[in-house]
Write a protein that holds these residues in place. Sequence first.
Motif, short mmCIF file in Angstrom:
data_model
loop_
_atom_site.label_atom_id
_atom_site.label_comp_id
_atom_site.label_asym_id
_atom_site.label_seq_id
_atom_site.Cartn_x
_atom_site.Cartn_y
_atom_site.Cartn_z
N GLN A 272 -45.59 -15.93 -16.37
CA GLN A 272 -45.25 -16.26 -14.95
C GLN A 272 -46.47 -15.44 -14.29
O GLN A 272 -46.80 -14.29 -14.50
CB GLN A 272 -44.02 -15.37 -14.59
N PRO B 91 -37.02 -23.35 -12.50
CA PRO B 91 -37.07 -22.39 -13.81
C PRO B 91 -38.41 -21.75 -14.26
O PRO B 91 -38.47 -20.76 -14.73
CB PRO B 91 -36.52 -23.33 -14.87
N GLN B 92 -39.56 -22.61 -14.16
CA GLN B 92 -40.92 -22.18 -14.62
C GLN B 92 -41.36 -21.35 -13.41
O GLN B 92 -42.43 -20.96 -13.44
CB GLN B 92 -41.69 -23.10 -15.12
N ALA B 93 -40.74 -21.36 -12.31
CA ALA B 93 -41.60 -20.83 -10.83
C ALA B 93 -40.51 -19.94 -10.07
O ALA B 93 -39.64 -20.27 -9.33
CB ALA B 93 -42.00 -22.10 -9.87
N GLY B 94 -40.78 -18.59 -10.80
CA GLY B 94 -39.95 -17.68 -9.86
C GLY B 94 -40.74 -16.72 -9.07
O GLY B 94 -40.93 -17.18 -7.72
N SER B 95 -41.27 -15.78 -9.42
CA SER B 95 -42.15 -15.16 -8.58
C SER B 95 -43.44 -15.87 -8.30
O SER B 95 -43.95 -15.54 -7.21
CB SER B 95 -42.43 -13.78 -9.10
N ILE C 154 -34.09 -7.72 -6.64
CA ILE C 154 -34.46 -8.67 -7.37
C ILE C 154 -35.03 -9.78 -6.43
O ILE C 154 -36.04 -10.14 -6.53
CB ILE C 154 -33.56 -9.06 -8.25
N ILE D 255 -28.32 -7.11 -6.93
CA ILE D 255 -29.27 -8.42 -6.84
C ILE D 255 -30.24 -7.93 -5.75
O ILE D 255 -31.53 -8.46 -6.04
CB ILE D 255 -28.54 -9.53 -6.38
N PHE E 145 -29.49 -10.88 -13.40
CA PHE E 145 -28.53 -10.82 -12.58
C PHE E 145 -27.51 -11.92 -12.99
O PHE E 145 -26.41 -11.85 -12.56
CB PHE E 145 -28.65 -10.88 -11.01
N ARG F 295 -41.67 -14.59 -21.55
CA ARG F 295 -41.58 -15.09 -20.29
C ARG F 295 -43.05 -15.18 -19.55
O ARG F 295 -43.51 -14.23 -19.42
CB ARG F 295 -40.58 -14.31 -19.28
N GLU G 125 -24.17 -20.47 -10.95
CA GLU G 125 -24.14 -19.21 -11.93
C GLU G 125 -23.14 -18.54 -12.11
O GLU G 125 -22.60 -17.95 -10.95
CB GLU G 125 -25.54 -18.37 -11.50
N HIS G 126 -22.77 -17.93 -13.37
CA HIS G 126 -21.90 -16.68 -13.48
C HIS G 126 -22.72 -15.45 -13.40
O HIS G 126 -23.56 -15.16 -14.26
CB HIS G 126 -21.23 -16.94 -14.82
N LYS G 127 -22.38 -14.58 -12.40
CA LYS G 127 -23.43 -13.40 -12.24
C LYS G 127 -22.69 -12.14 -12.35
O LYS G 127 -21.53 -12.25 -12.39
CB LYS G 127 -24.01 -13.66 -10.53
N LEU G 128 -23.48 -10.91 -11.96
CA LEU G 128 -23.04 -9.71 -12.05
C LEU G 128 -22.40 -9.53 -10.55
O LEU G 128 -21.38 -8.61 -11.02
CB LEU G 128 -24.14 -8.81 -12.24
N GLY G 129 -22.54 -10.07 -9.67
CA GLY G 129 -21.80 -9.50 -8.44
C GLY G 129 -22.27 -10.78 -7.54
O GLY G 129 -22.42 -11.69 -7.78
N ILE G 130 -21.92 -10.33 -6.26
CA ILE G 130 -21.94 -11.13 -5.20
C ILE G 130 -21.32 -12.77 -5.40
O ILE G 130 -21.68 -13.64 -5.32
CB ILE G 130 -23.27 -11.54 -4.24
N GLU H 5 -25.21 -13.52 -16.01
CA GLU H 5 -24.58 -12.84 -16.97
C GLU H 5 -25.12 -13.61 -18.49
O GLU H 5 -24.97 -12.95 -19.42
CB GLU H 5 -23.13 -12.98 -16.99
N PHE I 66 -31.22 -21.02 -8.36
CA PHE I 66 -30.77 -19.78 -7.35
C PHE I 66 -30.89 -19.94 -6.14
O PHE I 66 -31.44 -19.34 -5.17
CB PHE I 66 -31.90 -18.58 -7.73
#
Lengths: 574, 574
Positions: free
Chosen positions: A324, B166-170, B432, B429, A414, A322, B253-258, A416, B195
């Motif tokens: 970034q 996708p290429q620009a998160g943080s 993050i 989450i 986060f 990754r 998205e298929h996520k861990l929670g929320i 899956e 996101f």
Amino acid sequence: MDFTAPTADQVLAIKVNAGIDELAAHPRFAAASPDMVEAIVEGIGQFAAGEFAPLNRKGDQEGAKLANGTVTLPDGFAEAYRAYVEQGWNAVAGDEAHGGQGLPFTLAANVLENLGAANMAFSLLPMLTVGAIDALAHHGSPQQQALYLPKLVSGEWSGTMNLTEPQAGSDVGALRTTATPRGDGTWSIKGTKIFITWGEHDLAGNIVHLVLARTPGAPAGSRGISLFVVPKYLVKPDGSLGPRNDLRCVSIEHKLGIMASPTCVMSFGDNDDCIGELIGHENEGLKAMFTMMNSARINVGNQGVQIAERALQQARYYARDRVQSARAGGASREPVAIIEHPDVRRMLLRMRALTEGSRALLYYTAGQVDRGALSDVAAQLRADCLVPMLKAWGTDIGCEVASLGVQIHGGMGFVEETGAAQHYRDARIAPIYEGTNGIQAADLVTRKLGYEQGGVLTSLFAEIAADCADAPELAALAGDCEGIVRWMGAEASLDDRLAGSVPFCTMSAVAVAGWQLQRQARALAGEDTPQAKAKTVVARYFAQHIASEARGLKAQATAGADLFYALDAEALAG
Amino acid sequence: MDFTAPTADQVLAIKVNAGIDELAAHPRFAAASPDMVEAIVEGIGQFAAGEFAPLNRKGDQEGAKLANGTVTLPDGFAEAYRAYVEQGWNAVAGDEAHGGQGLPFTLAANVLENLGAANMAFSLLPMLTVGAIDALAHHGSPQQQALYLPKLVSGEWSGTMNLTEPQAGSDVGALRTTATPRGDGTWSIKGTKIFITWGEHDLAGNIVHLVLARTPGAPAGSRGISLFVVPKYLVKPDGSLGPRNDLRCVSIEHKLGIMASPTCVMSFGDNDDCIGELIGHENEGLKAMFTMMNSARINVGNQGVQIAERALQQARYYARDRVQSARAGGASREPVAIIEHPDVRRMLLRMRALTEGSRALLYYTAGQVDRGALSDVAAQLRADCLVPMLKAWGTDIGCEVASLGVQIHGGMGFVEETGAAQHYRDARIAPIYEGTNGIQAADLVTRKLGYEQGGVLTSLFAEIAADCADAPELAALAGDCEGIVRWMGAEASLDDRLAGSVPFCTMSAVAVAGWQLQRQARALAGEDTPQAKAKTVVARYFAQHIASEARGLKAQATAGADLFYALDAEALAG
């Protein structure tokens, strides 16, 4: 992403921490020659990576399914299990009299480490079989051993442990399942058990349930529990399968993780025709349980190492892949792989130090168990003290490393689809089952602390302090631990000890793990290899960062229980 | 189990830590009278418990669903959201000019705290709207404000923030979405964002997307980013809805929670007809982002408090309800509620101290923000320093408390049916998003450490040390923190500071939270009430156990970066 077995670090831990060469010098373990050890570690690593790992994500997504009383696993599980049995991996540490290879427990731990890192849920199937083998090998009659052990050792049949009932979780003595004599030497079993791992499935020819139950007139509590062997299919005297026994899987749990491990509610004797055989004597079921407990708890501690290794591999791949942000303060404004950022390095180094440290503790413990089996009493006592540390801390760091793995993935952690979240979910069971980590810590500060009036623990910590002159943080931590043992043994009340038990257990485990990492680094000290260089850094990091952090728990370990009871239950739960 | 709002502790924190009476003395916040404060805290607590909480489990199980470009929520969400809007809860802190009540941010934080504790996933919908309101209120034109703010303040429309690609998160500066002039003063938006929380749904009449994009010829990196308002339905000059804009939700998205919070991939301008309006000036999008950032980060830190409170309530209920094992060392062999066992008390007290401590930090921070809005520069600078502490530590303890909640449940904690596991998944989450906790810590040791050459931080820690004579552990921790600030400001390299940033951020947050708990305990000191007695114990526990533990991080905070770079990336990832 793919799993690669950490063969080099495992071989190092097996040599340095378990001391395999010393074990192999004993006739009983003579087969554990250096060549054999490397062949096993490399072989099971390749097998696990090639056969178990590719099923890990599929197992999580599809899970075990119950329909019409039958539990099925996703496609591929049956073939992989068959290959595992056929290649003889289940039999590594089994008794040669029952078809096993008679190798040390240390190597069985390595088989499980690789299987579980590849696929934690799947590895519970062979892991539970080990418990059944242990119980029958120590307490079964010669007939029972002849009938069951060869097929359990090979893995053709699998085993389960049936302890828990809804009202009897940590308190096994509260169980209500009954066993009534049938008049022919067998017993009629009746009751419901919950949380039975791999209690029903279609991968093995038979499932050998070990069931705790009460016989008529048995004393109340844990002194009135007996152990029975209750096969899914009755076994004829010639070893061939008879009719289906009167037991069934009523439901399977919808869980947070380990989806491919069916967690069953089992009902025995719905038609009053569930046949079991007593193992050992009546009312001695708990003793048989204790026989299994040490290795079962080590095997769960091992799961912490496993999930940590898997999460680490995934995170380090992502951290190099990754790209970034530019390096802070760097000349270039070009974005870099995130592994170049200081805090990502911190997380990766921490993950690695916890993983390798827990592995060092695992194999050190396994080596002491093997020495105990060779009638080394001191080693056995030390092993007994190490077991709760490994189980509790190993599984705690499994969760922490999996969580750091999620964090390194950022938002993708986060989601899956990356798989990082699966490790986080899978890891969370290990601090709970096979005795919660609180129960491990209680065992350490009550039963184990009592060994030689604290002497077994104080001599462990004194040895660490003396052997860690080159890592002052570890020597200081070991000194703290020794002081806590003395305080607990002399001044502290039982409540005080229990109140400080979990932080003390963590401190102890960190001290031993850090020490064993130092021993690894020293063993490689003369070598100019990438492994030697990395180990020096990892061991240094562990001492400087993790051991120092653990010293911060001293106040908690020694604060006593008064503050915990300053409020009554209602006020505390406010 | 049911959720009950922790009204008494919230009112205490709003009084003592936010200092609401002092705020209400200012004409701008005169409406925040004691009666009004209690009415709001009680009212929103009852609303959240009655309307949002019953949907929490259903939202987890059924989740948000995308079909034919439309995202739907489980039955009940639309009605609950409508009631929320109709009762005016969304408008608490909104400007009176746009239909808001003009109350302090502190009370908006309380609205979110209750909504999120009741239903974290659902509360993200109003939480995101706050960001859109902030951006438009500070940077929108009078026409934009008139068109959008009344309906955003009321909650009739919802808002989103579209940063990530996708290429620009943080690294927001890496984004590629474009905005091209259409010749009529509007802009044509084209690009894909990921996101996007509540990016599409059917609960509000319109969705006001705030989108970061690049205009033609914009400078590279973060200096070339502009902010646009891009509504789902175009808005006519009279405020009525026009046609659908050219934007859509491509997937969720298929996520861990929320699970009930739809996390959308949004596509803008597939047909080259996505119309947006510039907010503020070209290339000043990042400045507008920073406007929103403080409150957004506080709101995420708040989520840690929320999930901790929810997990605590569930665990304490279970701990009183679940009967298992006799009290160790007690005269009776009868099993007791597990809350009577020392280690369960430890876990509950820890959960409670972390929850109440993070709440004290939350309202202390909110109160400083409110003072900042009254042109108190020192308070604003202090708030800026508290934000990363609250966001990072608050969300870390959210995960820890949820994990302890699982542990208290034993095996039932790993089974989804109890709900303990949902909190564990939901909580993950928060460390993050809205800037990972590593980024918070970096902000603390770079930008914030630079405020008055470290003076803003050193004066904070000096004040704590001076004010905690009755809690020597806290005074010592604050002293450690002050020393670290001086070291970081003088000797440490940028890498050294970043290497120690996360442990330092934790130490700082613990020092402030513990101090604010002490202030709560002192405020109640004269009272002979259950609340006063419990607070004394909780504050004492926090200082004795949690502050002491945090001091163990000092070595990590000050170790420097050398060891992290002793291995190159390949060797570290070995």
